[in-house]
Scaffold this motif. Structure first.
Motif, mmCIF file in Angstrom:
data_model
loop_
_atom_site.group_PDB
_atom_site.id
_atom_site.type_symbol
_atom_site.label_atom_id
_atom_site.label_comp_id
_atom_site.label_asym_id
_atom_site.label_seq_id
_atom_site.Cartn_x
_atom_site.Cartn_y
_atom_site.Cartn_z
ATOM 1 N N LYS A 7 18.929 56.651 34.756
ATOM 2 C CA LYS A 7 19.916 56.399 35.982
ATOM 3 C C LYS A 7 18.820 57.590 37.108
ATOM 4 C CE LYS A 7 22.846 52.781 35.046
ATOM 5 N NZ LYS A 7 24.333 52.369 36.010
ATOM 6 N N ASN A 8 18.917 58.454 35.777
ATOM 7 C CA ASN A 8 19.126 60.066 36.616
ATOM 8 C C ASN A 8 17.813 61.249 36.000
ATOM 9 O OD1 ASN A 8 21.759 59.776 38.103
ATOM 10 N ND2 ASN A 8 22.957 59.865 35.960
ATOM 11 N N SER A 28 12.111 63.161 45.330
ATOM 12 C CA SER A 28 12.157 61.897 46.342
ATOM 13 C C SER A 28 12.455 62.427 47.409
ATOM 14 C CB SER A 28 13.355 60.981 45.278
ATOM 15 O OG SER A 28 14.446 61.852 45.439
ATOM 16 N N LEU A 33 17.818 58.758 45.130
ATOM 17 C CA LEU A 33 17.809 58.227 43.237
ATOM 18 C C LEU A 33 16.569 57.667 42.661
ATOM 19 C CD1 LEU A 33 20.647 57.208 45.429
ATOM 20 C CD2 LEU A 33 21.054 55.477 43.329
ATOM 21 N N ILE A 34 16.068 58.386 41.668
ATOM 22 C CA ILE A 34 15.227 58.083 41.090
ATOM 23 C C ILE A 34 15.062 57.282 40.785
ATOM 24 C CG2 ILE A 34 16.068 58.792 38.676
ATOM 25 C CD1 ILE A 34 12.740 60.445 40.504
ATOM 26 N N SER A 35 15.462 56.154 40.111
ATOM 27 C CA SER A 35 15.587 54.679 40.205
ATOM 28 C C SER A 35 15.228 54.002 40.540
ATOM 29 C CB SER A 35 16.715 54.102 39.768
ATOM 30 O OG SER A 35 18.254 54.207 40.125
ATOM 31 N N CYS A 67 13.951 63.226 39.074
ATOM 32 C CA CYS A 67 15.031 62.942 38.497
ATOM 33 C C CYS A 67 16.094 63.418 40.218
ATOM 34 C CB CYS A 67 15.602 64.602 37.836
ATOM 35 S SG CYS A 67 15.689 66.359 39.502
ATOM 36 N N SER A 68 17.397 62.221 39.852
ATOM 37 C CA SER A 68 18.033 62.150 41.337
ATOM 38 C C SER A 68 17.838 63.863 41.952
ATOM 39 C CB SER A 68 18.757 61.259 41.009
ATOM 40 O OG SER A 68 18.455 60.058 40.216
ATOM 41 N N PHE A 72 23.449 62.180 43.873
ATOM 42 C CA PHE A 72 23.458 61.235 44.147
ATOM 43 C C PHE A 72 23.164 60.878 42.623
ATOM 44 C CE2 PHE A 72 20.780 62.584 47.832
ATOM 45 C CZ PHE A 72 21.015 61.018 48.968
ATOM 46 N N GLU A 73 23.496 61.562 41.117
ATOM 47 C CA GLU A 73 23.420 61.798 40.347
ATOM 48 C C GLU A 73 24.494 60.258 39.883
ATOM 49 O OE1 GLU A 73 23.701 64.471 41.278
ATOM 50 O OE2 GLU A 73 22.815 65.997 40.583
ATOM 51 N N THR A 240 19.543 49.764 41.945
ATOM 52 C CA THR A 240 19.358 50.792 42.198
ATOM 53 C C THR A 240 19.809 51.171 43.995
ATOM 54 O OG1 THR A 240 17.202 51.254 41.900
ATOM 55 C CG2 THR A 240 18.248 52.280 43.528
ATOM 56 N N PHE A 244 23.869 52.054 44.254
ATOM 57 C CA PHE A 244 24.452 53.348 44.811
ATOM 58 C C PHE A 244 24.865 53.848 46.339
ATOM 59 C CE2 PHE A 244 22.935 54.455 49.796
ATOM 60 C CZ PHE A 244 22.894 55.554 49.668
#
Length: 356
Positions: A7-8, A28, A33-35, A67-68, A72-73, A240, A244
């Motif tokens: 997710k991160n 990003s 959020l990288i997802s 990565c996020s 936001f992780e 996602t 979030f």
């Protein structure tokens, strides 16, 4: 560095790990959020893995990492089924401090150095980096490029080794739907600026409302609301966005950062050597700018001025394009395949031009 998709974090390779000397480092937009970008980065890896040859030269293998952003992780499931808390800064003692734009730049640059430090320690090859930014990630990419150039110019090779700094070159940058200047003048920027003038505590108010909403509504109902508002998004975007909204501080972090973007992203902050529009003996990163048409986060006037002033002339400066395929600013929701094709071509061009 091992491959991992969580997710991160997103990290994968297009070939043998030991043969890779170029890292594609993705930054990003907001919310960070990288997802949201997993399908895009996976498709990009697939297109780059089909390397082959161009103009008689073999395309190298790549490491793709993202990565996020800070704040936001989200908690990751552990092996035993419990969750692990993400690393966050803790300036106030509550562990939930908010990141402004400058702090996000430092956070991302720290992640880049961390990745390249781990890579450099396991290989003798001089490493290269191609930055990819989306939306506000393009502003961060330009700032990281500037700071890396300045740090490299000020540090000798021995100083790099003594301080334990990773030794790498940023050879290229790809800016997708860039918001590098005058973001407050954009259609969405004007609306947000007006809201902030009316409600200076907008981030807190909206985040509290989101917390109440996610507490009251069952998960199935919340997902149905998200599906309706986002007009039937693909599964990765739905999941996602759900994560979030349910996170403890993601909504407030996004709005806090957006407010700071309105204040910080104004006039051009970079010298000609960063833009690559001036002849210099130092290595210059090859830049691509891919603008949207009718992009609600950049005014048409601002876009046209950037192209006129900084677009490539006499072989110098970024290559700039305006999208003719109708792609939206948030391409990562439903338009990942076409964007991955375009970006893979840019990466291959940079890699070929920067081959030793």
């Amino acid at each position: 560095m091992e491959s991992q998709i969580t997710k991160n974090v997103f990290c994968t390779y297009t070939g043998d790990n030991e043969d890779v000397d170029t890292t594609v480092f993705f930054i990003s937009g907001n919310p960070g959020l990288i997802s949201y970008y997993h399908p895009f980065l996976s498709l990009l890896a697939r297109h780059l893995a089909d390397n082959g040859e161009i103009a008689g030269q073999e395309i190298p293998s790549f490491r793709i990492y993202g990565c996020s952003l800070g704040g936001f992780e989200v908690a990751e499931p552990s092996v035993a089924g419990s969750t692990s808390k993400p690393d966050t800064k803790d300036n106030t003692g509550d562990g939930n401090s908010l990141y402004d734009l400058e702090e996000q730049i430092c956070f991302v640059q720290g992640k880049l150095n961390e990745v390249m430090r781990s890579v450099s320690s396991s290989t003798e090859k001089k490493q290269k980096v191609i930055l990819i930014g989306h939306s506000v990630g393009t502003y961060m990419a330009m700032e990281i490029l500037r700071r890396h150039r300045e740090a490299t110019a000020e540090s000798s090779q021995s100083d790099v080794k003594v301080r334990g700094l990773p030794d790498f070159d940023i050879t290229g940058g790809i800016m997708l739907f860039p918001t590098v200047m005058d973001i407050a003048a954009s259609p969405s920027g004007q609306k947000l600026t007006t809201l902030l003038a009316i409600m200076p505590q907008l981030a807190l108010i909206v985040s509290l409302f989101a917390r109440i909403l996610t507490f009251i509504l069952p998960d199935s109902v919340l997902k149905a609301v998200i599906r309706t508002v986002m007009r039937n998004p693909p599964p990765h975007a739905l999941d996602t966005t759900f994560t979030f909204l349910k996170s403890s501080g993601g909504v407030r972090q996004a709005l806090h950062m957006a407010a700071d973007e309105m204040r910080s992203i104004t006039t051009d902050k970079w010298t000609d050597d960063v833009w690559g529009v001036a002849s210099t003996k130092d290595p210059v990163a090859e830049l691509f700018f891919y603008f949207g048409r009718n992009d609600h986060w950049i005014a048409e006037k601002t876009r046209d001025e950037i192209i006129a002033l900084k677009g490539r002339k006499d072989g110098l400066g970024p290559k700039m394009f305006v999208c003719e395929d109708g792609l939206p600013h948030a391409f990562c929701l439903k338009h990942n395949e076409i964007m991955a094709q375009k970006v893979s071509g840019m990466i291959k061009e940079i890699a070929l031009n920067k081959m030793e």
